[in-house]
Enzyme design. Structure first.
Site, PDB file in Angstrom:
ATOM      1  N   SER A 136       0.758  -1.195  -0.083  1.00 48.17           N
ATOM      2  CA  SER A 136      -0.022  -0.019  -0.022  1.00 48.17           C
ATOM      3  C   SER A 136       0.668   1.232  -0.071  1.00 48.17           C
ATOM      4  O   SER A 136       1.486   1.427  -0.804  1.00 48.17           O
ATOM      5  CB  SER A 136      -0.878  -0.123   1.290  1.00 48.17           C
ATOM      6  OG  SER A 136      -1.956   1.083   0.947  1.00 48.17           O
ATOM      7  N   GLU A 241      -1.655  -2.239  -8.311  1.00 53.93           N
ATOM      8  CA  GLU A 241      -3.055  -2.390  -7.417  1.00 53.93           C
ATOM      9  C   GLU A 241      -3.466  -1.222  -7.079  1.00 53.93           C
ATOM     10  O   GLU A 241      -2.633  -0.242  -7.159  1.00 53.93           O
ATOM     11  CB  GLU A 241      -2.913  -3.494  -6.582  1.00 53.93           C
ATOM     12  CG  GLU A 241      -1.757  -3.030  -5.428  1.00 53.93           C
ATOM     13  CD  GLU A 241      -2.317  -2.220  -4.354  1.00 53.93           C
ATOM     14  OE1 GLU A 241      -3.761  -2.491  -4.034  1.00 53.93           O
ATOM     15  OE2 GLU A 241      -1.532  -1.510  -3.521  1.00 53.93           O
ATOM     16  N   HIS A 311      -4.979  -5.281  -1.770  1.00 53.61           N
ATOM     17  CA  HIS A 311      -5.565  -4.821  -0.600  1.00 53.61           C
ATOM     18  C   HIS A 311      -6.680  -5.901  -0.360  1.00 53.61           C
ATOM     19  O   HIS A 311      -7.891  -5.763  -0.506  1.00 53.61           O
ATOM     20  CB  HIS A 311      -6.366  -3.578  -0.514  1.00 53.61           C
ATOM     21  CG  HIS A 311      -5.492  -2.474  -0.426  1.00 53.61           C
ATOM     22  ND1 HIS A 311      -4.484  -1.951  -1.288  1.00 53.61           N
ATOM     23  CD2 HIS A 311      -5.055  -1.603   0.732  1.00 53.61           C
ATOM     24  CE1 HIS A 311      -3.815  -0.955  -0.898  1.00 53.61           C
ATOM     25  NE2 HIS A 311      -4.337  -0.637   0.417  1.00 53.61           N
TER      26      HIS A 311
END
Length: 341
Positions: A136, A241, A311
């Site tokens: 992330s 992502e 995630h």
């Protein structure tokens, strides 16, 4: 001779086309992690406000077989951040200089990692390469550290991720066993359905290619554009992502990658999960299918979508800077060399 060099020479002897990936600096590998090693627990981004998450993270890492040393400022808070920029960078720099710490892992993501990139002691990291992992917002640090030092870093679960069997297996294979696993979504998990409905792969453009892995969270990656920490995309396998982004924002971020020339340089693309990336209220939007076709089909490189990166509950550990082969028809990434020593 290195594993990757031997592999490429064997491919050449067999008449296989060799990749044109960039080798701008020597690649550094951290020593593999072993049971009993100490992990420095850091929080380079968002603050954590309750006591229990620290306990859960510590217990999870201990269950993996590690000792845990919390950063001096792990519980600090500065607005939404886990301490000031200087405090968060200091924890990273101290752990890389600490001979009693064998690796660093982030407690969680959030935002704020890009703020501390100029304060990281990259010379120290080159002198004492260690495991560094997270995902992330950690996209900023794992790419910046690799770009500045050549150290292979890891887009991996954070300490507060769900350490289920799938995630643990892939983490251990790469980081503790120095393996070269095939990163492939599980198949045959039908549940109550006639066909598999979860973790499916979609081939956008078939083919195979080899290159060094770069990427991570799309929003964080594009926030680094034009800086000294921006990855080298030449001949790379790019993986992406994201989560909770309206599709028009995904469009804008992909446009940034295209405008910088990054997309035109890559050898292949792996799209992970774009979780809860939906049309915003009041906006007409392309679908993600349409958006990905528009940006990636013209590249004429292998591209597939749906990899277990992002995630999500079960996730791959992906080594940033390691040499890999994408097979977009099969929907797989084959690591071609160990990511640790």
């Amino acid at each position: 001779m290195s594993v990757s060099r031997r592999h490429l020479l064997s491919l050449a002897a067999a008449g296989t086309a060799l990749p044109a990936f960039a080798e701008s600096r020597p690649v550094l590998r951290a020593p593999r992690l072993k049971p009993g090693d100490t992990l420095g627990l850091i929080s380079p981004a968002h603050a954590t406000y309750e006591r229990e998450p620290f306990q859960i993270a510590t217990e999870a890492l201990q269950a993996l077989g590690f000792k845990v040393k919390p950063g001096a400022h792990l519980r600090a808070r500065h607005g939404h951040l886990a301490g000031t920029d200087a405090q968060r960078a200091e924890d990273i720099n101290r752990f890389f200089a600490d001979d009693g710490v064998q690796g660093l892992i982030a407690l969680t993501g959030g935002s704020g990692g890009t703020r501390i990139l100029p304060a990281i002691d990259y010379a120290q990291i080159r002198r004492t390469p260690k495991f560094f992992g997270g995902f992330s917002d950690l996209t900023a640090l794992v790419n910046a550290i690799h770009q500045q030092t050549g150290l292979i870093t890891f887009h991996s679960p954070t300490a507060l991720s769900q350490w289920n069997g799938f995630s643990v297996e892939h983490f251990r294979a790469l980081v503790m066993q120095a393996g070269t696993p095939l990163l492939k979504n599980p198949t045959g998990e039908l549940g109550e359905h006639l066909v598999q409905t979860n973790d499916r792969i979609q081939t956008i453009r078939g083919g195979r290619a080899r290159g060094r892995l770069v990427g991570g969270n799309l929003a964080v990656l594009t926030a680094m554009a034009g800086s000294a920490y921006w990855p080298d995309f030449r001949g790379a396998i790019l993986f992406l992502e994201d989560i909770n982004e309206y599709i028009y924002r995904v469009d804008r971020m992909l446009s940034t990658l295209r405008l910088t020339g990054a997309l035109s340089q890559v050898a292949g693309v792996v799209l992970g999960q774009f979780t809860k990336c939906e049309p915003g209220e009041g906006y007409g939007a392309l679908t993600l299918d349409e958006l990905f076709d528009e940006y990636f089909l013209p590249l004429n490189v292998p591209v597939y979508r749906g990899a277990m990166i992002g995630h999500i509950r079960r996730k791959f550990t992906v080594p940033v800077g390691a040499l890999a082969e994408i097979d977009a028809d099969a929907g797989t990434l084959q690591l071609l060399e160990p990511a640790v020593g």
